[in-house]
Design an enzyme around this catalytic site. Structure first.
Site, PDB file in Angstrom:
ATOM      1  N   GLN A   1       0.663  -1.127   0.063  1.00  0.00           N
ATOM      2  CA  GLN A   1      -0.063   0.196   0.033  1.00  0.00           C
ATOM      3  C   GLN A   1       0.738   1.226   0.001  1.00  0.00           C
ATOM      4  OE1 GLN A   1      -3.497   0.004  -0.327  1.00  0.00           O
ATOM      5  NE2 GLN A   1      -2.741  -2.075  -0.866  1.00  0.00           N
TER       6      GLN A   1
ATOM      7  N   HIS B   1       1.343   3.312  -3.419  1.00  0.00           N
ATOM      8  CA  HIS B   1       0.366   4.272  -3.989  1.00  0.00           C
ATOM      9  C   HIS B   1       0.961   5.567  -3.914  1.00  0.00           C
ATOM     10  CE1 HIS B   1      -3.550   2.389  -4.654  1.00  0.00           C
ATOM     11  NE2 HIS B   1      -3.193   1.511  -3.553  1.00  0.00           N
TER      12      HIS B   1
ATOM     13  N   GLU C   1      -7.863   3.749   6.867  1.00  0.00           N
ATOM     14  CA  GLU C   1      -8.900   3.356   5.626  1.00  0.00           C
ATOM     15  C   GLU C   1      -8.631   1.774   5.566  1.00  0.00           C
ATOM     16  OE1 GLU C   1      -8.535   4.067   0.515  1.00  0.00           O
ATOM     17  OE2 GLU C   1      -6.811   4.393   1.929  1.00  0.00           O
ATOM     18  N   HIS C   2      -7.701   1.160   5.418  1.00  0.00           N
ATOM     19  CA  HIS C   2      -7.412  -0.328   5.409  1.00  0.00           C
ATOM     20  C   HIS C   2      -6.972  -0.749   6.705  1.00  0.00           C
ATOM     21  CE1 HIS C   2      -6.607   1.261   0.930  1.00  0.00           C
ATOM     22  NE2 HIS C   2      -7.640   0.341   0.799  1.00  0.00           N
TER      23      HIS C   2
ATOM     24  N   ASP D   1      -8.777  -4.248  -3.139  1.00  0.00           N
ATOM     25  CA  ASP D   1      -8.586  -3.001  -4.082  1.00  0.00           C
ATOM     26  C   ASP D   1      -9.033  -3.412  -5.358  1.00  0.00           C
ATOM     27  OD1 ASP D   1      -7.542  -1.435  -2.264  1.00  0.00           O
ATOM     28  OD2 ASP D   1      -5.485  -1.443  -2.760  1.00  0.00           O
TER      29      ASP D   1
ATOM     30  N   HIS E   1     -47.038  28.036  10.758  1.00  0.00           N
ATOM     31  CA  HIS E   1     -47.067  26.590  11.049  1.00  0.00           C
ATOM     32  C   HIS E   1     -48.445  26.177  11.776  1.00  0.00           C
ATOM     33  CE1 HIS E   1     -42.927  26.920   9.748  1.00  0.00           C
ATOM     34  NE2 HIS E   1     -42.867  25.582   9.667  1.00  0.00           N
TER      35      HIS E   1
END
Length: 493
Positions: free
Chosen positions: A314, A317, A382-383, A416, A476
């Site tokens: 990862q 990336h 995230e992961h 992924d 109202h």
């Protein structure tokens, strides 16, 4: 986690282990510079708020147990970079709004050296993309999309319309209605992220979106054929080869050739994420996805080779992708550090992964599963890859994560690319309040009501009138009162 629990933690940093092994002394500045440093920073601030301490020392309780021997960019530098991104995005959005296609073309030529006669791909262009791919590649794309489609359909089937009579004569309900049009951004400048087409276009199609626009930047000077084929197979109605802020702004605001959409989804770089943030409100968005993050939770049942592979897988990336190991085994921590160094000598993407690991790599050693859960929930990664004796413990107890990958037989790469869950997930701690992209993101749950009888209208109206009076809303109140006057039955004398 209380202060006593926090006091038990030991933090080991990538450079720290290397330099300690070499008996090298170093003094740096202890500060927060990324999400991966959040916990360490909080330990220091909890125990010594405002206290001067030896530079580079991590204070736990009343003692210094570890030092940070490297830091990332300073907070000021990060803020300056963010400001530059915001200013650039503002300029491009304003230009697209003012000049439409001409501005999109100018920015595309500037950033991507891409200025075709038509940004929209024709049927002939799409057929040519198919012709460039090997049959196995097309079959692999088809297999991946089938998995994503199947799981998305299961999720869609879980969303039910409801209608119920809650009081005599009062009917309430809701309908799950797909948005009418969606723009799907597929990153493709640095890596052709084919899988992002599956995750966005396929999922939108399952949700029932009527018009799906899909865009991706050129890759090596032309539309990437695998991305084009994936978009087409997924069911995109319009495919454009244009990327960056200019693509996002064009879909949100509309140009002479691209009609505006109601919602934009998909990952991207810092500029794309900032464009989505600035345009939110004009259009809906899925979430703000920053640099990819991964957290590996492991104990001594797994080896350093596997942990290192999952961290670097990862980290590649981008140079600002946090990769964090959380373990209760210092032996595993040290093995993983050494294994990362070895794998970086053979990994083709090592220049990127090494930079991310050097600047954002982190290892945290805790005492127990309970502490690991506490820390993981604070990081809200995230992961989250879990490789422990009892992975389900973390499934049952963790509350903040984008997606969990339970056991060593699976991994983030499966999610992924192919296994079926969506890979567009919250980053930067946003997992504290949102999940990732799923079929429900494309669905509006809209309520309705009807009142079937005069008696029901009058009864509800009496309550409503009194409640409106409490708030001082005369208009109202009259909406209720007029119905009470019309529908209430006078009691017989």
């Amino acid at each position: 986690m209380n202060r006593t629990q926090l006091g038990k933690l030991t933090y080991i940093n990538f450079a720290l282990l290397q330099k300690c092994h070499a008996n090298t002394a170093f003094a740096g500045k202890n500060r927060t510079f990324s999400r991966s440093d959040l916990i360490a920073s909080e330990v220091t601030s909890l125990y010594h708020p405002g206290k001067s301490q030896r530079p580079g020392a991590l204070c736990v309780g009343d003692s210094e147990v570890a030092r940070y021997l490297k830091t990332g960019i300073t907070e000021d530098a990060a803020a300056e970079a963010d400001a530059q991104v915001r200013a650039t995005v503002e300029t491009i959005i304003a230009d697209i709004k003012a000049r439409g296609d001409s501005a999109m073309r100018d920015w595309s030529a500037k950033f991507d050296s891409w200025n075709p006669a038509d940004f929209r791909l024709s049927e002939a262009d799409i057929e040519a993309a198919y012709a460039e791919l090997a049959p196995q590649t097309i079959e692999d794309i088809r297999f991946a999309q089938t998995q994503v489609r199947n799981f998305a359909q299961i999720q869609r089937d879980a969303l039910k319309d409801v209608e119920v009579e809650t009081l005599p004569g009062v009917v309430l309900g809701h309908r799950n209605i797909p948005v009418n049009s969606v723009g799907c951004y597929v990153p493709g400048g640095k890596y052709p992220l084919v899988a992002s087409a599956h995750m966005s276009v396929v999922t939108a199609k399952v949700a029932g979106v009527k018009r799906i626009v899909s865009v991706a930047p050129p890759y090596q000077g032309k539309p990437n054929p695998a991305i084009v084929v994936a978009m087409h197979m997924a069911g995109a109605d319009e495919i454009y080869c244009v990327g960056g802020v200019q693509a996002v702004a064009a879909m949100a605001l509309g140009t002479e050739t691209i009609a505006p959409v109601d919602m934009i989804v998909g990952p991207g770089n810092a500029y794309v994420a900032e464009a989505k943030r600035q345009l939110f409100g004009k259009i809906g968005i899925d979430l703000l996805a920053g640099p990819t993050e991964t957290l590996v939770i492991a104990d001594d049942t797994v080896d350093g080779e596997l942990c290192a592979a999952d961290l670097l897988g990862q980290a590649e990336h981008g140079p600002n992708s946090p990769a964090v190991l959380l373990t209760n085994s210092e032996t595993l921590a040290r093995e993983t550090m050494a294994e990362i160094e070895r794998q970086l000598t053979i990994l083709p993407t090592a220049p990127i992964a090494a930079k991310a690991w050097a600047d954002y790599g982190q290892v945290i050693v805790a005492d127990s599963y309970e502490e690991m859960v506490e820390i993981a929930d604070q990081i809200a990664s995230e992961h989250v890859q879990v490789m422990t004796r009892d992975p389900d413990y973390f499934l049952e107890h963790m509350t903040n994560y984008g997606a969990l990958f339970l056991g060593e037989r699976t991994n983030v790469s499966y999610g992924d690319k192919v296994i079926g869950t969506n890979h567009t997930l919250p980053t930067r701690g946003n997992a504290r309040f949102t999940g990732g992209l799923w079929v429900g993101k494309f669905i509006k749950t809209c309520t309705y009501q009807r009142v079937l009888t005069d008696a029901a209208s009058a009864m509800v109206g009496e309550y409503c009138s009194r409640l409106c009076a409490i708030e001082g809303f005369a208009g109202h109140k009259e909406q209720a009162d007029i119905r009470v006057r019309r529908y209430a039955k006078e009691e017989a004398v």
